[in-house]
Scaffold this motif. Structure first.
Motif, PDB file in Angstrom:
ATOM      1  N   VAL A 248      -7.000  -8.222   8.735  1.00 42.48           N
ATOM      2  CA  VAL A 248      -5.569  -8.469   8.933  1.00 42.48           C
ATOM      3  C   VAL A 248      -5.391  -9.916   9.377  1.00 42.48           C
ATOM      4  O   VAL A 248      -6.275 -10.508   9.992  1.00 42.48           O
ATOM      5  N   GLY A 249      -4.233 -10.487   9.035  1.00 43.85           N
ATOM      6  CA  GLY A 249      -4.016 -11.874   9.403  1.00 43.85           C
ATOM      7  C   GLY A 249      -2.567 -12.275   9.265  1.00 43.85           C
ATOM      8  O   GLY A 249      -1.748 -11.543   8.692  1.00 43.85           O
ATOM      9  N   PRO A 250      -2.214 -13.454   9.782  1.00 45.89           N
ATOM     10  CA  PRO A 250      -0.814 -13.866   9.850  1.00 45.89           C
ATOM     11  C   PRO A 250      -0.228 -14.194   8.484  1.00 45.89           C
ATOM     12  O   PRO A 250      -0.900 -14.741   7.604  1.00 45.89           O
ATOM     13  N   LEU A 251       1.046 -13.857   8.334  1.00 44.18           N
ATOM     14  CA  LEU A 251       1.808 -14.161   7.128  1.00 44.18           C
ATOM     15  C   LEU A 251       2.693 -15.380   7.374  1.00 44.18           C
ATOM     16  O   LEU A 251       3.146 -15.607   8.494  1.00 44.18           O
ATOM     17  N   ALA A 252       2.958 -16.111   6.301  1.00 44.28           N
ATOM     18  CA  ALA A 252       3.806 -17.297   6.390  1.00 44.28           C
ATOM     19  C   ALA A 252       4.826 -17.290   5.263  1.00 44.28           C
ATOM     20  O   ALA A 252       4.609 -16.668   4.206  1.00 44.28           O
ATOM     21  N   HIS A 253       5.921 -17.974   5.498  1.00 46.91           N
ATOM     22  CA  HIS A 253       6.979 -18.072   4.493  1.00 46.91           C
ATOM     23  C   HIS A 253       6.395 -18.555   3.162  1.00 46.91           C
ATOM     24  O   HIS A 253       5.652 -19.535   3.107  1.00 46.91           O
ATOM     25  N   GLY A 254       6.736 -17.854   2.083  1.00 43.59           N
ATOM     26  CA  GLY A 254       6.268 -18.229   0.758  1.00 43.59           C
ATOM     27  C   GLY A 254       4.988 -17.567   0.322  1.00 43.59           C
ATOM     28  O   GLY A 254       4.596 -17.701  -0.851  1.00 43.59           O
ATOM     29  N   ASP A 255       4.301 -16.846   1.208  1.00 48.45           N
ATOM     30  CA  ASP A 255       3.082 -16.133   0.824  1.00 48.45           C
ATOM     31  C   ASP A 255       3.383 -15.047  -0.200  1.00 48.45           C
ATOM     32  O   ASP A 255       4.488 -14.487  -0.232  1.00 48.45           O
ATOM     33  N   ARG A 256       2.369 -14.724  -1.021  1.00 47.35           N
ATOM     34  CA  ARG A 256       2.392 -13.540  -1.863  1.00 47.35           C
ATOM     35  C   ARG A 256       1.287 -12.610  -1.373  1.00 47.35           C
ATOM     36  O   ARG A 256       0.147 -13.035  -1.135  1.00 47.35           O
ATOM     37  N   ILE A 257       1.640 -11.330  -1.217  1.00 48.82           N
ATOM     38  CA  ILE A 257       0.670 -10.320  -0.794  1.00 48.82           C
ATOM     39  C   ILE A 257       0.403  -9.419  -1.989  1.00 48.82           C
ATOM     40  O   ILE A 257       1.338  -8.902  -2.609  1.00 48.82           O
ATOM     41  N   VAL A 258      -0.880  -9.222  -2.312  1.00 50.68           N
ATOM     42  CA  VAL A 258      -1.261  -8.361  -3.428  1.00 50.68           C
ATOM     43  C   VAL A 258      -2.256  -7.315  -2.921  1.00 50.68           C
ATOM     44  O   VAL A 258      -3.331  -7.674  -2.411  1.00 50.68           O
ATOM     45  N   LEU A 259      -1.887  -6.061  -3.048  1.00 48.48           N
ATOM     46  CA  LEU A 259      -2.755  -4.945  -2.660  1.00 48.48           C
ATOM     47  C   LEU A 259      -3.153  -4.188  -3.920  1.00 48.48           C
ATOM     48  O   LEU A 259      -2.288  -3.752  -4.679  1.00 48.48           O
ATOM     49  N   GLU A 260      -4.451  -4.043  -4.145  1.00 48.61           N
ATOM     50  CA  GLU A 260      -4.963  -3.294  -5.287  1.00 48.61           C
ATOM     51  C   GLU A 260      -5.857  -2.164  -4.791  1.00 48.61           C
ATOM     52  O   GLU A 260      -6.754  -2.399  -3.975  1.00 48.61           O
ATOM     53  N   ILE A 261      -5.599  -0.962  -5.287  1.00 47.21           N
ATOM     54  CA  ILE A 261      -6.420   0.197  -4.936  1.00 47.21           C
ATOM     55  C   ILE A 261      -6.892   0.862  -6.228  1.00 47.21           C
ATOM     56  O   ILE A 261      -6.080   1.152  -7.118  1.00 47.21           O
ATOM     57  N   GLU A 262      -8.175   1.072  -6.301  1.00 45.82           N
ATOM     58  CA  GLU A 262      -8.787   1.697  -7.474  1.00 45.82           C
ATOM     59  C   GLU A 262      -8.084   3.006  -7.830  1.00 45.82           C
ATOM     60  O   GLU A 262      -7.786   3.808  -6.942  1.00 45.82           O
ATOM     61  N   ARG A 263      -7.808   3.187  -9.105  1.00 46.53           N
ATOM     62  CA  ARG A 263      -7.172   4.384  -9.661  1.00 46.53           C
ATOM     63  C   ARG A 263      -5.703   4.541  -9.268  1.00 46.53           C
ATOM     64  O   ARG A 263      -5.011   5.413  -9.760  1.00 46.53           O
ATOM     65  N   VAL A 264      -5.217   3.703  -8.349  1.00 46.85           N
ATOM     66  CA  VAL A 264      -3.853   3.873  -7.839  1.00 46.85           C
ATOM     67  C   VAL A 264      -2.914   2.810  -8.386  1.00 46.85           C
ATOM     68  O   VAL A 264      -1.880   3.140  -8.973  1.00 46.85           O
ATOM     69  N   GLY A 265      -3.230   1.528  -8.210  1.00 46.57           N
ATOM     70  CA  GLY A 265      -2.342   0.512  -8.736  1.00 46.57           C
ATOM     71  C   GLY A 265      -2.421  -0.801  -7.992  1.00 46.57           C
ATOM     72  O   GLY A 265      -3.287  -1.008  -7.130  1.00 46.57           O
ATOM     73  N   ARG A 266      -1.482  -1.688  -8.340  1.00 48.46           N
ATOM     74  CA  ARG A 266      -1.418  -3.038  -7.792  1.00 48.46           C
ATOM     75  C   ARG A 266       0.012  -3.296  -7.313  1.00 48.46           C
ATOM     76  O   ARG A 266       0.946  -3.268  -8.100  1.00 48.46           O
TER      77      ARG A 266
END
Length: 296
Positions: A248-266
């Motif tokens: 886990v870590g700090p977010l900043a204005h303009g960041d893009r967060i991408v979460l990918e889980i196998e068999r589930v999605g992006r």
């Protein structure tokens, strides 16, 4: 099946590069409640069993041109699992885990969908990403056993449990509007043979921060459902966020967060800090050594 909402609440079945509109077939005629057409379908399935879908002549929309929405925009409950990976316990220097802490609730009003923005509330308090597997309940569950737990699952989705690192209770720090990105769809349980064996990766601003397997959960999905249902009855459409690994870590204005889980999605969302305010300026704070109520 992979099911989601798109184009102002229509229920779509993902078929390769297309969405097939199955709103009336699976959710029935509208208008639907704020919980959405997929939530209605989950409730219908719990009552009457799985529906047969006839795709003959169904409207097909290119997935690339569809406006995807949170598949469950207003779940009945969002249940969180704190400190459910040993590596996250170590990085945060916690002395306890889910085994001692139990579960917590997030406000259902915190849900957003793919492509939307997480809004940072404070300029001077760290706000972190937490990538997690989400479990969508399909049948009412009360005091179920671990052995029977997966029989009560409708499907799985990607969840970001956004968190402010401040002193309030978890339910406050994790319940700000936009703090539960969810989606981009729900994958039905038959497509995920073992939810405790899925690779998970979360990137922020192009850098991988979290990478794990759900095999490393302290309470696996079965045990987590059993434990949670011993505390509170779970209803169709409720969502359990299973916990986050290290990274886990700090977010900043303009960041893009991408979460990918196998068999589930992006799942991808942005970060907007343009409306953040100083933590000391929040409503209800103590000012000038006096309780704010004294100044009313």
């Amino acid at each position: 099946m992979r099911l989601t909402l798109f184009n102002q609440g229509r229920l779509g079945l993902v078929d390769g590069d297309f969405l097939i509109d199955v709103t009336e077939q699976l959710a029935g005629p509208g208008p639907h409640s704020a919980s959405g057409a997929l939530h209605r379908h989950i409730e219908n399935t719990a009552l009457r069993g799985a529906a047969t879908v006839d795709l003959t002549g169904a409207v097909r929309v290119p997935l690339s041109g569809a406006a995807l929405e949170a598949p469950l925009p207003l779940p009945g409950k969002i249940v969180g699992a704190p400190v459910n990976y040993l590596d996250h316990k170590a990085e945060m220097e916690y002395t306890t885990s889910i085994a001692e802490l139990g579960v917590f609730l997030k406000a259902n009003s915190s849900v957003i969908g793919p492509g939307q923005d997480v809004r940072l509330p404070y300029t001077d308090k760290r706000t972190d990403q937490e990538g997690e597997l989400g479990v969508v309940i399909g049948r009412t569950a009360s005091h179920v056993t671990s052995a029977d737990a997966l029989d009560h699952v409708f499907g799985y989705t990607c969840v970001l449990d956004i968190t402010v690192r401040s002193g309030e209770d978890r339910s406050t720090r994790k319940s700000f509007d936009t703090f539960t990105p969810l989606g981009p769809w729900v994958v039905t349980a038959d497509e995920v043979p073992d939810p405790d064996a899925l690779d998970l990766r979360c990137d922020v601003a192009g850098t991988t921060r979290q990478r794990t397997s759900t095999a490393d959960l302290i309470f696996g999905v079965r045990e987590l459902i059993a434990y949670t249902s011993s505390v509170m009855t779970l209803h169709p459409g409720d969502v359990i966020a299973t916990g986050t690994p290290a990274g886990v870590g700090p977010l900043a204005h303009g960041d893009r967060i991408v979460l990918e889980i196998e068999r589930v999605g992006r799942l991808e969302v942005g970060v907007d800090g343009s409306r953040a305010v100083p933590y000391g300026g929040r409503p209800g704070r103590r000012a000038h050594g006096r309780d704010s109520r004294a100044a009313r």
